[in-house]
Every structure is written in C-alpha cells, then in structure tokens.
Design an enzyme around this catalytic site. Structure first.
Site, mmCIF file in Angstrom:
data_model
loop_
_atom_site.group_PDB
_atom_site.id
_atom_site.type_symbol
_atom_site.label_atom_id
_atom_site.label_comp_id
_atom_site.label_asym_id
_atom_site.label_seq_id
_atom_site.Cartn_x
_atom_site.Cartn_y
_atom_site.Cartn_z
ATOM 1 N N HIS A 16 6.014 15.477 8.638
ATOM 2 C CA HIS A 16 5.996 14.493 7.542
ATOM 3 C C HIS A 16 6.103 15.199 6.194
ATOM 4 C CE1 HIS A 16 4.023 10.521 5.970
ATOM 5 N NE2 HIS A 16 4.982 10.952 5.173
ATOM 6 N N HIS A 41 8.667 15.450 2.392
ATOM 7 C CA HIS A 41 9.686 14.834 1.540
ATOM 8 C C HIS A 41 10.370 15.947 0.749
ATOM 9 C CE1 HIS A 41 8.006 10.779 2.267
ATOM 10 N NE2 HIS A 41 6.847 11.409 2.302
ATOM 11 N N ARG A 65 13.430 15.419 -0.705
ATOM 12 C CA ARG A 65 14.192 14.739 -1.770
ATOM 13 C C ARG A 65 15.685 15.054 -1.763
ATOM 14 N NH1 ARG A 65 9.780 11.637 -2.246
ATOM 15 N NH2 ARG A 65 8.074 12.598 -3.384
ATOM 16 N N ASP A 94 9.404 5.324 6.092
ATOM 17 C CA ASP A 94 8.285 5.864 5.307
ATOM 18 C C ASP A 94 8.458 5.656 3.800
ATOM 19 O OD1 ASP A 94 5.849 7.137 4.795
ATOM 20 O OD2 ASP A 94 6.893 9.003 4.354
ATOM 21 N N HIS A 150 4.700 3.710 8.187
ATOM 22 C CA HIS A 150 3.954 3.782 6.933
ATOM 23 C C HIS A 150 3.214 2.447 6.843
ATOM 24 C CE1 HIS A 150 3.466 4.524 2.492
ATOM 25 N NE2 HIS A 150 3.389 3.215 2.525
ATOM 26 N N HIS A 196 -0.264 9.080 8.076
ATOM 27 C CA HIS A 196 -1.292 9.292 7.042
ATOM 28 C C HIS A 196 -2.381 8.222 6.987
ATOM 29 C CE1 HIS A 196 1.429 6.568 5.012
ATOM 30 N NE2 HIS A 196 2.252 7.497 4.573
ATOM 31 N N ASN A 242 -0.692 7.386 -1.764
ATOM 32 C CA ASN A 242 -0.321 6.234 -0.954
ATOM 33 C C ASN A 242 -0.369 6.661 0.507
ATOM 34 O OD1 ASN A 242 0.943 4.284 0.537
ATOM 35 N ND2 ASN A 242 2.657 3.994 -0.854
ATOM 36 N N ASP A 270 2.378 15.202 4.419
ATOM 37 C CA ASP A 270 2.971 14.224 3.507
ATOM 38 C C ASP A 270 3.332 14.912 2.180
ATOM 39 O OD1 ASP A 270 3.963 11.888 2.467
ATOM 40 O OD2 ASP A 270 2.020 10.913 2.208
ATOM 41 N N HIS A 284 6.649 15.623 -6.995
ATOM 42 C CA HIS A 284 7.064 14.748 -8.088
ATOM 43 C C HIS A 284 7.207 15.603 -9.342
ATOM 44 C CE1 HIS A 284 6.567 10.952 -6.002
ATOM 45 N NE2 HIS A 284 5.403 11.351 -5.561
HETATM 46 ZN ZN LIG Z 1 4.118 7.227 3.810
#
Ligand SMILES: [Zn+2]
Length: 446
Positions: A63, A65, A67, A157, A184, A237, A283, A310, A314
């Site tokens: 899991h 990200h 981008r 997700d 999610h 999560h 989140n 997760d 950012h």
């Molecule tokens: Zn999520």
C-alpha cells in the site's frame, strides 16, 4: 559467477519458521545456500558481516502512493524517488495504489507503472488496478484486462465503492480473475467535510467529525455481500476497533477476509490533532487509545495479518494550511520498521518473526507474489533480503528521507531498529552510512 555471503546473522524466515544464526549465500541473484549448523566459506565470495543483525526476506509494502502517472508536473513523488525511499526503509517490493492521474483503470497504465519500476531498477514495483473507471464507482473497470496486464490486486483506494450492486460486481470479477480486492473503507455520505475523529475533541476544535461508523458500515456491507462470493477481501488501513470485530467474525465463518494496519493508527491518537497539527491529518483519521488496543488484539490473533505504510507524499504547501483544508496522509516507508517495532514488539504484542511475517509472507500471499518466491528465503529462490539492526537507535528526520515527501508526524522521534542494507535480486540496493566496515569494498564501489 557473482557470489555474496551474508555471514553470522539471525536468519528469520517466517514462511519456513526458520529462526537461527547462520550464513546465507547468494550466487547470481539467487539464494544458493542457507546454513545454520556450520559456517559457509565459499572461495571468492564477497562477505557482508551481519553479526548482531536480523537477516530476513525483503520487506513488502502492498500500500504505497508513488503518484505516477501524474498529469502535469511530478511534484509529490516519482517512481524513482519512491523506489529509493522503499529500499531505504528495507522494502524490496511495493504495490502502487491506483489513485493517480489518470487512475490505473486501463491496462496501458498498469504497464506504464511496471515499466517505470523496471527502469528505476531499485525495488520491485507492482501496480494495483482500479475497481471502477476513474475510481468513480459508476462503471466497472476491465478487471480481467488489468490483471492480465500485471495488476496484482484491485482497489479504488482513496475512495470506497459505495454502491451495493457495483461492489457485488467488482467482488465477483475479482474472484473470477483470482485476484484480491482492497477496500478503502469510507462511506462518503458520512464523512463530508470531515477532518478528524468524531468526538468531543473535534467539537472543541471546531472541526467536522469522522465517525468510526463510516469505516465499519462499509466493511459490514462488504462482508455481507462477499459471504456468498468468497473473494479475497482486504480492508485497508483500519482505524476502528469495531472494524476488527467485523473482520474477525467473517473470518470465523471461513470468509477469506484480511485486515491491514498502518504505523500511525497504532502509535498516535486523535490527541495529535490538538493544536491543529496538519501532519496528524489522516484518512482514515487517528482514533482513541481504546481503538489502538483493539487493533493490537486483532494483530495478536491474526485478524489483522498485514502491515502496510500507506506511504502518501504531499507537497509541503498542501500541509502548510489550515487543518480543515490540509491534505490527508503521511510518508511512511523510511520509518515504518522501527515504528512497528515500537508499537508491536516493544509492547509485547508480537516477536520479530511474527511481525516480519506480517511484512513478508502474509502480504506476498494476499497479492499472489508468493508464487514467484517473494516474501521468503529458500534455496533457489530470489535473493531479496533485508538486513536489520534491531538495536540501532536513531532519530527520524524527514529532511533525510529519499522520498520527496516530508509530511511525517514522527519527526524528531527517537526510535530503535533500522534496515542497514537492502538487497534486491542479489544486488545491494541500499545501505546506511556508517556500516561500510561490514561491507566488501567491491559492493561500495559498485
Ligand atoms: Zn486509503
């Protein structure tokens, strides 16, 4: 023939139950021998000194990200920076979530992510395909084609699938194509504008509360639908103790449901939001001590069998704003291991072999990578290996992260345990500074 000997470490292989001091020999990218009775001394092997360290299968995080693709400029992360972050944290394999721009709802984009990962050649990069087109929940994605293109799981997700009939169709397709669905768990109508856990603190801070029911209601609905489908269903999560009870009950009836935990939901409560610290905006949101205790019970009894990060980078500006408008999420790959140790081993919930199982064997099995040898150490298998110093003390400093993300609520924490070296396919892909004396000179030049 290239051979590399990892000497004198505590070899932990959760898949086989091995936990003993010994040597691991790597030849041409594969594990050639594991010896725990006597020492190996092959001629011409380069030697890594692993005394006092744990030698285990390379860690998997299903899991993250990264981008990519990202329409316009890549600013939050790239597959290159994400891969560097992964190996720096001891992870040899990661699965990228499909909430990219565009979303991974097309086989071409699955291929793009996999290809980018191969070009960067650090960690093994996999992709998760969308359950619905554009993750909008209205039209089912071509799940069979996504799997055929290499997707190792299906998820929307960032959003949960709200419509009951759509959820059923997605679970049926997931089951038909022998993959897994990762939910999610968030009912959108219950979380509009929500910024933190619902309760007295949210009221005092003047923020819209996010009730635990928003997570639990979706899990309950999903498990009911899946009861007669029997797809591999994975709840991402988890933040609420009630979610653990729901998954435990479904598992007791034989449903192949699994739960996932993230470091922040085990170490921080909603109190971290007091003072409007946007690095604590997640989140799902941070909850209470009681939720943490119940998540740990779920980990101890196997209801939650997978640890993930997760990892959600950012740009600084999206966190440097008021709490209600700030982005959700934190970066996690480079500090997850010691944080999990603190939450689970130091607290007596797990020991090292059982914790590492949740970061190797269990995630590999969920996404079907166990078939390729990922997540375990075995003679003839791929040499993806992490060398961990379980005692090394260090301070978390996001400015030193390989990730482009700096959004981390654990800044300044003193932690214990760290991946010293990460080996992918027999090649040293990361080592921390200061351990050069443990490594052969040829590796350092390479
Ligand atoms: Zn999520």
């Amino acid at each position: 023939m290239e051979s590399l000997l990892i000497r004198g470490g505590r070899i932990i292989d959760p898949a086989s139950g091995l936990d003993a001091t010994g040597d691991v020999l790597i030849v041409d990218g594969r594990i050639a021998d594991i010896e725990t009775g006597s020492t190996l001394d092959p001629p011409q092997a380069e030697v890594i000194d692993a005394e006092g360290c744990i030698v285990c299968p390379g860690l998997l995080d299903i899991h993250v990200h990264f981008r990519d693709p990202h329409q316009g400029q890549l600013h939050e992360e790239t597959i290159g920076s994400g891969s560097a972050s992964a190996v720096a944290g001891g992870f040899t394999t990661v699965a990228c979530m499909p909430n990219t721009a565009p979303a991974l709802d097309d086989p071409t984009w699955i291929g793009h992510v996999i290809q980018r990962g191969r070009e960067r050649d650090l960690a093994r990069i996999h992709a998760i395909g969308c359950g619905t087109i554009g993750r909008k929940g209205r039209e089912i994605a071509p799940i069979g084609e996504l799997v055929a293109a290499g997707a190792i799981g299906i998820s929307d997700d960032g959003d949960g699938i709200e419509d009951d009939a759509m959820m059923r169709s997605v679970l049926e397709a997931v089951h038909e194509h022998d993959t897994c669905f990762m939910q999610h768990c968030q009912v959108p109508s219950m979380t509009r504008g929500a910024a933190m856990n619902a309760g007295p603190l949210a009221t005092r801070l003047g923020l819209i509360g996010w009730p635990v029911e928003a997570e639990e209601a979706m899990i309950e609905r999903d498990l009911t639908i899946n009861a007669d489908i029997g797809a591999r269903y994975h709840a991402q999560h988890l933040s609420s103790g009630g979610s653990v009870d729901l998954i435990r009950a479904a598992r007791s009836t034989g449903q192949p449901a699994t739960g996932e935990a993230s470091p922040h939901h085990l170490l921080l409560t909603e109190a971290a939001c007091d003072g409007y610290d946007t690095s604590a905006k997640m989140n799902p949101p941070l909850r209470t001590e009681s939720d943490i205790a119940r998540l740990k019970e779920g980990i101890a009894d196997g209801t939650i069998s997978i640890l993930a990060t997760d990892h959600a980078p950012h740009p600084a500006h999206s966190k440097a704003t008021d709490f209600a408008s700030a982005s959700f999420g934190i970066v996690g790959l480079e500090c997850a291991l010691p944080l999990y140790k603190q939450a689970l081993i130091d607290d007596g919930v797990l020991d090292w072999p059982s914790m590492l199982a949740m970061m190797t064997t269990a995630p590999a099995a969920l996404v079907g990578l166990d078939a390729s040898g990922a997540g375990r150490l075995e003679t003839g298998g791929i040499a993806d290996i992490t060398i961990i110093d379980p005692d090394l003390e260090w301070r978390i400093d996001p400015d030193a992260f390989r990730s482009k993300g700096r959004n981390c609520p654990f800044t300044g924490w003193s932690v214990q345990g760290r991946a010293l070296a990460t080996i992918v396919g027999g090649r040293l892909r990361h080592h921390i500074e200061g351990i050069e004396a443990r490594l052969p000179g040829s590796l350092l030049q390479g």
